[in-house]
Write an enzyme that holds these catalytic residues in place. Structure first.
Site, PDB file in Angstrom:
ATOM      1  N   ASP A 228      -0.933   4.862  -3.400  1.00  0.00           N
ATOM      2  CA  ASP A 228      -0.108   3.948  -2.603  1.00  0.00           C
ATOM      3  C   ASP A 228      -0.846   3.463  -1.363  1.00  0.00           C
ATOM      4  O   ASP A 228      -1.811   4.088  -0.902  1.00  0.00           O
ATOM      5  CB  ASP A 228       1.197   4.616  -2.190  1.00  0.00           C
ATOM      6  CG  ASP A 228       0.987   5.829  -1.288  1.00  0.00           C
ATOM      7  OD1 ASP A 228       0.159   6.698  -1.654  1.00  0.00           O
ATOM      8  OD2 ASP A 228       1.623   5.908  -0.227  1.00  0.00           O
TER       9      ASP A 228
ATOM     10  N   GLU B 134       1.679   8.990  -0.476  1.00  0.00           N
ATOM     11  CA  GLU B 134       1.030   9.756   0.591  1.00  0.00           C
ATOM     12  C   GLU B 134       1.391   9.195   1.954  1.00  0.00           C
ATOM     13  O   GLU B 134       1.564   9.941   2.931  1.00  0.00           O
ATOM     14  CB  GLU B 134      -0.491   9.721   0.382  1.00  0.00           C
ATOM     15  CG  GLU B 134      -1.283  10.608   1.332  1.00  0.00           C
ATOM     16  CD  GLU B 134      -1.721   9.903   2.614  1.00  0.00           C
ATOM     17  OE1 GLU B 134      -2.276  10.567   3.514  1.00  0.00           O
ATOM     18  OE2 GLU B 134      -1.506   8.681   2.731  1.00  0.00           O
ATOM     19  N   GLU B 135       1.502   7.877   2.022  1.00  0.00           N
ATOM     20  CA  GLU B 135       1.686   7.220   3.317  1.00  0.00           C
ATOM     21  C   GLU B 135       3.085   7.405   3.903  1.00  0.00           C
ATOM     22  O   GLU B 135       3.320   7.070   5.064  1.00  0.00           O
ATOM     23  CB  GLU B 135       1.382   5.724   3.190  1.00  0.00           C
ATOM     24  CG  GLU B 135      -0.041   5.387   2.739  1.00  0.00           C
ATOM     25  CD  GLU B 135      -1.095   5.685   3.790  1.00  0.00           C
ATOM     26  OE1 GLU B 135      -0.751   6.262   4.844  1.00  0.00           O
ATOM     27  OE2 GLU B 135      -2.268   5.350   3.564  1.00  0.00           O
TER      28      GLU B 135
ATOM     29  N   HIS C 278      -5.029   8.936  -3.126  1.00  0.00           N
ATOM     30  CA  HIS C 278      -3.643   8.525  -3.382  1.00  0.00           C
ATOM     31  C   HIS C 278      -3.610   7.061  -3.781  1.00  0.00           C
ATOM     32  O   HIS C 278      -4.435   6.252  -3.361  1.00  0.00           O
ATOM     33  CB  HIS C 278      -2.742   8.801  -2.177  1.00  0.00           C
ATOM     34  CG  HIS C 278      -3.127   8.096  -0.908  1.00  0.00           C
ATOM     35  ND1 HIS C 278      -2.681   6.829  -0.590  1.00  0.00           N
ATOM     36  CD2 HIS C 278      -3.899   8.488   0.135  1.00  0.00           C
ATOM     37  CE1 HIS C 278      -3.162   6.475   0.597  1.00  0.00           C
ATOM     38  NE2 HIS C 278      -3.907   7.455   1.057  1.00  0.00           N
TER      39      HIS C 278
ATOM     40  N   ASP D 268     -10.215  10.248   1.103  1.00  0.00           N
ATOM     41  CA  ASP D 268      -9.244   9.535   1.917  1.00  0.00           C
ATOM     42  C   ASP D 268      -9.666   9.463   3.375  1.00  0.00           C
ATOM     43  O   ASP D 268      -8.836   9.533   4.282  1.00  0.00           O
ATOM     44  CB  ASP D 268      -7.869  10.215   1.787  1.00  0.00           C
ATOM     45  CG  ASP D 268      -6.742   9.377   2.360  1.00  0.00           C
ATOM     46  OD1 ASP D 268      -6.956   8.179   2.583  1.00  0.00           O
ATOM     47  OD2 ASP D 268      -5.650   9.934   2.592  1.00  0.00           O
TER      48      ASP D 268
END
Length: 483
Positions: A78, A145-146, A76, A169
């Site tokens: 972000d 994602e966060e 991801h 990740d």
């Protein structure tokens, strides 16, 4: 010349440093998404940039690898963008100040974004390379994602041919993740009445905590500044009429909050009792947290006397009771995997605005029904107090796959390269594999990554040596044919 330009592998660290120059906190991903699309365009690679700003880049197989199964590489774009109170960087507009200390890369005054910038850097380096043999590469880089995996939830993967995915990740080299918890965000809202009140105002700060990732570090039972403030507010409200003028704690629902700041108003005559209560609570908390958070403190600064617009003392007391009743932290351990958290929640954001009190939680569980029951508990407590809840970012867990050709290939190669088997584990933190697996039939997936520490905090670090080893492993893995 960049700060990281002399580190090996050069291409990986060059791209990583380029990424750190671009603001890319969750919800602020347009620049980084455009950078990725431009990267693909400059190299003539097939690219899709969707309306959410997710990016898919495809590179066809090198000669001799056309018949090998396509590989999906996923991460991801972000990051959790947090900074120290004295840091002057505007993380919505400015890049990071990366630095090197021994084997560690870090960012001065802010989080580093190794989660998940290093995944993006690996992908770009592989797509950019001309001398690495590989099957068809399908790179999927999602947004936000966060803050609930919104990108993974909304992305269209119909263009992909692959059924094997390497998620990049993870933060522990030598640990292959093969399942994870599901989760959701719960926004609890409590309406509070305001009034004009005469009295003394003080700024109270609870800080000095280590914080951490609410999935990866929740089992360490570190202090949560929002919960500690709730306890202090309850004790104060029980002794005197106290009002909240301002309240702000935590930066993200999935980060254990390190600092909570409030401005409280009370009668001048109650000053001695106020200070005595604060001192008593501070001593209690410091004793409890001595081994886990030795730097904890409560600081009180006078903020003047006069007439203040604040929450009524009655509703401040209601808020204190509400917050004290809310659960937090580890709720259950897995009966099947010793040491693994099954169910937890984290009060990551706490604030008072004109509309009232807002408390935001990250809820996680590897058991879907347990997750639902914990969300229901938050709803019941909130509604009994006269508030309401909004659920967002609900995502499924990622179930363990008994038959996994990808896992077998990866563990075999790891033993061949390093002389020992990797650890195959589950994780309490959330990964996008569950959501993406619901979009790709029969998805075979493993998550790996280099060593990172204290992600989602201003102490976040990325190991240089580990980054190199994981790169070397990835290259060998892609070069290794099925037969």
């Amino acid at each position: 010349m960049g700060i990281l330009s002399e580190l090996e592998p050069k291409n990986v660290f060059t791209f990583f440093e380029e990424i750190t120059k671009i603001p890319h906190g969750s919800g602020n991903v347009e620049q980084i998404s455009n950078y990725l699309a431009d990267f693909a365009g400059e190299r003539g690679l097939f690219c899709i940039q969707d309306s959410l700003k997710n990016v898919i880049i495809i590179k066809e197989a090198t000669p001799g690898y056309e018949q090998e199964p396509a590989v999906i590489l996923q991460g991801h774009m972000d990051m959790v963008a947090v900074r120290k109170p004295d840091c002057d960087i505007d993380m919505k507009k400015e890049g990071l100040r990366v630095a090197v200390r021994g084997d560690e890369i870090y960012a001065e005054g802010t989080s580093l974004g190794g989660d998940d910038g290093i995944a993006v850097a690996y992908c770009l380096a592989l797509l950019d390379a001309g001398s690495i043999a590989h099957p068809r590469l399908e790179v999927v880089i999602t947004v936000d994602e966060e803050v609930g995996m919104d990108g993974a939830r909304g992305i269209d993967l119909s263009v992909l041919k692959g059924h094997r995915m390497i998620n990049l990740d993870s933060e522990d080299e030598g640990i292959f993740l093969t399942s994870c918890a599901g989760g959701a965000r719960v926004h609890c809202n409590l309406s509070l009445n305001r009034c004009e009140r005469t009295g003394k105002a003080v700024e109270v700060t609870l800080g000095g905590l280590l914080g951490g990732h609410s999935g990866g570090e929740i089992h360490r039972e570190r202090g949560n500044s929002n919960c500690l403030f709730s306890r202090l507010l309850y004790r104060l409200s029980a002794k005197m009429p106290v009002s909240i003028q301002e309240l702000n704690g935590g930066l993200a629902d999935n980060a254990i909050p390190r600092e909570t700041r409030a401005i409280l108003v009370f009668e001048e005559a109650d000053n001695a009792g106020f200070m005595e209560t604060v001192k008593c609570v501070e001593e209690e908390m410091q004793a409890e947290l001595a081994s886990r958070d030795p730097g904890f403190f409560i600081q009180v600064k006078e903020n003047g006397s006069g007439v203040f617009s604040c929450i009524t003392a009655e509703d401040t007391k209601k808020a204190a009771y509400f917050l004290t009743a809310l659960p937090n932290g580890v709720q259950a351990m897995s009966p099947d995997m010793p040491g693994l958290v099954e169910t937890s929640l984290n009060l990551g954001i706490l604030k008072v605005e004109d509309a009232g009190l807002q408390a935001e939680f990250s809820v996680r569980s590897s058991v879907e029904t347990a997750k639902a029951a914990l969300i229901e508990k938050l709803q019941v407590i909130t509604e009994l107090t006269g508030g309401s809840c909004v659920i967002s970012g609900d995502y499924p867990g990622w179930k363990y796959r008994k038959n996994s050709p990808l896992r077998e290939k990866m563990t075999s190669l790891y033993k061949e390269m390093y002389g020992e088997m990797p650890r195959v584990e589950a994780i309490h933190a959330g990964l996008e594999c569950g959501i993406l697996g619901s979009k790709i039939k029969d998805l075979d997936c493993v998550s790996i990554g280099p060593d990172m520490r204290d992600i989602h905090t201003t102490e976040e670090t990325l190991s240089i040596a580990s980054t190199r080893r994981v790169w070397e492993y990835l290259v060998r893995l892609l070069e290794k044919k099925e037969n």
